[in-house]
Structures are given as structure tokens and as C-alpha cells.
Design a protein around this motif. Structure first.
Motif, short mmCIF file in Angstrom:
data_model
loop_
_atom_site.label_atom_id
_atom_site.label_comp_id
_atom_site.label_asym_id
_atom_site.label_seq_id
_atom_site.Cartn_x
_atom_site.Cartn_y
_atom_site.Cartn_z
N LEU A 1 0.83 -1.21 0.00
CA LEU A 1 0.00 0.00 0.00
C LEU A 1 0.86 1.25 0.00
O LEU A 1 0.54 2.24 -0.66
N TYR A 2 1.95 1.20 0.75
CA TYR A 2 2.86 2.34 0.79
C TYR A 2 3.44 2.61 -0.60
O TYR A 2 3.51 3.75 -1.05
N ALA A 3 3.82 1.55 -1.31
CA ALA A 3 4.38 1.71 -2.65
C ALA A 3 3.33 2.32 -3.60
O ALA A 3 3.66 3.19 -4.42
N LEU A 4 2.09 1.87 -3.47
CA LEU A 4 1.03 2.45 -4.30
C LEU A 4 0.82 3.93 -3.99
O LEU A 4 0.63 4.75 -4.89
N GLU A 5 0.87 4.26 -2.71
CA GLU A 5 0.70 5.65 -2.31
C GLU A 5 1.82 6.52 -2.89
O GLU A 5 1.57 7.61 -3.40
N VAL A 6 3.04 6.05 -2.81
CA VAL A 6 4.18 6.78 -3.35
C VAL A 6 4.00 6.98 -4.85
O VAL A 6 4.20 8.08 -5.38
N GLU A 7 3.61 5.91 -5.55
CA GLU A 7 3.40 6.01 -6.99
C GLU A 7 2.30 7.01 -7.33
O GLU A 7 2.44 7.82 -8.25
N MET A 8 1.22 6.98 -6.56
CA MET A 8 0.12 7.91 -6.78
C MET A 8 0.58 9.36 -6.60
O MET A 8 0.25 10.24 -7.39
N LYS A 9 1.38 9.61 -5.58
CA LYS A 9 1.87 10.96 -5.33
C LYS A 9 2.81 11.43 -6.45
O LYS A 9 2.76 12.59 -6.86
N VAL A 10 3.65 10.53 -6.93
CA VAL A 10 4.56 10.87 -8.02
C VAL A 10 3.75 11.22 -9.27
O VAL A 10 4.02 12.22 -9.95
N LEU A 11 2.75 10.41 -9.57
CA LEU A 11 1.90 10.67 -10.74
C LEU A 11 1.16 12.00 -10.60
O LEU A 11 1.05 12.76 -11.57
N ALA A 12 0.67 12.29 -9.42
CA ALA A 12 -0.04 13.56 -9.20
C ALA A 12 0.90 14.74 -9.40
O ALA A 12 0.51 15.75 -10.01
N LYS A 13 2.14 14.63 -8.93
CA LYS A 13 3.12 15.71 -9.13
C LYS A 13 3.43 15.88 -10.61
O LYS A 13 3.55 17.00 -11.11
N GLU A 14 3.60 14.75 -11.30
CA GLU A 14 3.86 14.83 -12.74
C GLU A 14 2.69 15.48 -13.46
O GLU A 14 2.89 16.29 -14.37
N ALA A 15 1.49 15.14 -13.05
CA ALA A 15 0.30 15.71 -13.69
C ALA A 15 0.27 17.23 -13.52
O ALA A 15 -0.04 17.96 -14.47
N VAL A 16 0.61 17.70 -12.34
CA VAL A 16 0.65 19.15 -12.10
C VAL A 16 1.68 19.80 -13.02
O VAL A 16 1.42 20.85 -13.61
N ILE B 1 -5.04 4.33 -9.16
CA ILE B 1 -4.32 3.91 -7.95
C ILE B 1 -5.07 4.39 -6.71
O ILE B 1 -5.21 3.65 -5.73
N GLU B 2 -5.59 5.62 -6.76
CA GLU B 2 -6.34 6.14 -5.62
C GLU B 2 -7.55 5.26 -5.34
O GLU B 2 -7.86 4.96 -4.18
N ALA B 3 -8.24 4.82 -6.38
CA ALA B 3 -9.39 3.94 -6.20
C ALA B 3 -8.97 2.61 -5.57
O ALA B 3 -9.66 2.08 -4.68
N GLN B 4 -7.82 2.07 -6.01
CA GLN B 4 -7.31 0.83 -5.42
C GLN B 4 -7.05 1.03 -3.92
O GLN B 4 -7.40 0.17 -3.10
N LEU B 5 -6.43 2.14 -3.60
CA LEU B 5 -6.13 2.42 -2.19
C LEU B 5 -7.41 2.58 -1.38
O LEU B 5 -7.52 2.08 -0.26
N ASN B 6 -8.38 3.29 -1.94
CA ASN B 6 -9.63 3.53 -1.23
C ASN B 6 -10.42 2.25 -0.98
O ASN B 6 -11.22 2.19 -0.05
N GLU B 7 -10.19 1.22 -1.78
CA GLU B 7 -10.90 -0.06 -1.62
C GLU B 7 -10.16 -1.01 -0.69
O GLU B 7 -10.69 -2.07 -0.36
N SER B 8 -8.98 -0.65 -0.26
CA SER B 8 -8.20 -1.52 0.61
C SER B 8 -8.84 -1.62 2.00
O SER B 8 -9.15 -0.60 2.63
N PRO B 9 -9.05 -2.85 2.49
CA PRO B 9 -9.63 -3.02 3.83
C PRO B 9 -8.80 -2.33 4.93
O PRO B 9 -9.37 -1.79 5.88
N LEU B 10 -7.48 -2.36 4.79
CA LEU B 10 -6.64 -1.69 5.80
C LEU B 10 -6.89 -0.19 5.83
O LEU B 10 -6.97 0.41 6.90
N ILE B 11 -7.01 0.40 4.66
CA ILE B 11 -7.24 1.85 4.61
C ILE B 11 -8.65 2.20 5.09
O ILE B 11 -8.84 3.18 5.82
#
Length: 125
Positions: free
Chosen positions: A46-61, A82-92
Motif C-alpha cells: 500500500l505504501y508503494a502504491l501511495e508513493v506512486e500515486m503521489k509521483v503521478l499527481a506531481k507529474e500531472a501538475v 491507484i487512488e481507487a485501489q487504495l480507497n478499496e483496501s480493507p486496511l485503509i
């Protein structure tokens, strides 16, 4: 802490604050939140997905700033997936539920303290 307190009042204040913090830190809602937070931190995938999502968001900006509309749209779309995947995670989901409960507890405590302090202030006038 108010600066017009005597040393005795200051010590009493410090003791009361320490007692309150100790009780809050042992409240079941806070303990449950902390346990959920630790489980979430331990989930490296999940941490790796979060990092990837943040990188993509920065690139998009960046793409948006340099008027690369298609690159912006594609990058944001990947970020949203990726955000949708994270939001569906039971841990999150568990973490967020426990965060809301702990936050509600703290808000209640703050509102109660504020009310009591205001009552004391108005009573002294």
C-alpha cells in the motif's frame, strides 16, 4: 500555558495536562486508531502504491503547467486508478473509520474543555 500562573498553579496545570494526556492515550478509540495506523504502515504494498500515486499527481501538475494536456489527462487517470485501489483496501478503510472515531473523541474533549474554560472566564467577570 498562561504566563500569569504561580509556580503552584503551573505545577497543578502540568499535572492535570499530563493526567489528561495519559487518559486520552489509553482510550480504546485512540488505541484502536494507533493499532490500525501501525498495520497500515506495515503494509509495504500500500505504501508503494501511495508513493506512486503521489509521483503521478506531481507529474500531472507539471504537465498541466507546461500545457501538455494529453500527458496531464493520462497521468491523472493513472493516479485516480491507484487512488481507487487504495480507497478499496480493507486496511485503509479500517484506518479511516478508526481515525474518524479518534478525531470525534478529540473534538468532543476540546469542545468540552472550551466550554468549561469559557464558563470559568465569564464567572470571574
Amino acid at each position: 500555558m498562561p504566563s500569569n500562573l504561580t509556580d503552584t498553579q503551573s505545577a497543578e496545570y502540568d499535572q492535570a495536562l499530563a493526567a489528561l494526556l495519559a487518559q486520552v492515550s489509553q482510550h480504546p478509540a485512540v488505541l484502536a486508531f494507533q493499532a490500525a495506523e501501525e498495520r497500515l504502515k506495515a503494509a509495504e504494498d500500500l505504501y508503494a502504491l501511495e508513493v506512486e500515486m503521489k509521483v503521478l499527481a506531481k507529474e500531472a501538475v507539471l504537465y498541466k503547467k507546461i500545457d501538455k494536456v494529453k500527458a496531464y489527462q493520462e497521468t491523472m487517470a493513472r493516479s485516480k486508478i491507484i487512488e481507487a485501489q487504495l480507497n478499496e483496501s480493507p486496511l485503509i478503510m479500517d484506518y479511516r473509520r478508526k481515525l474518524v472515531v479518534a478525531n470525534d473523541l478529540l473534538q468532543y474533549l476540546l469542545q468540552t474543555l472550551e466550554s468549561q474554560i469559557n464558563e470559568e472566564l465569564y464567572r470571574d467577570k
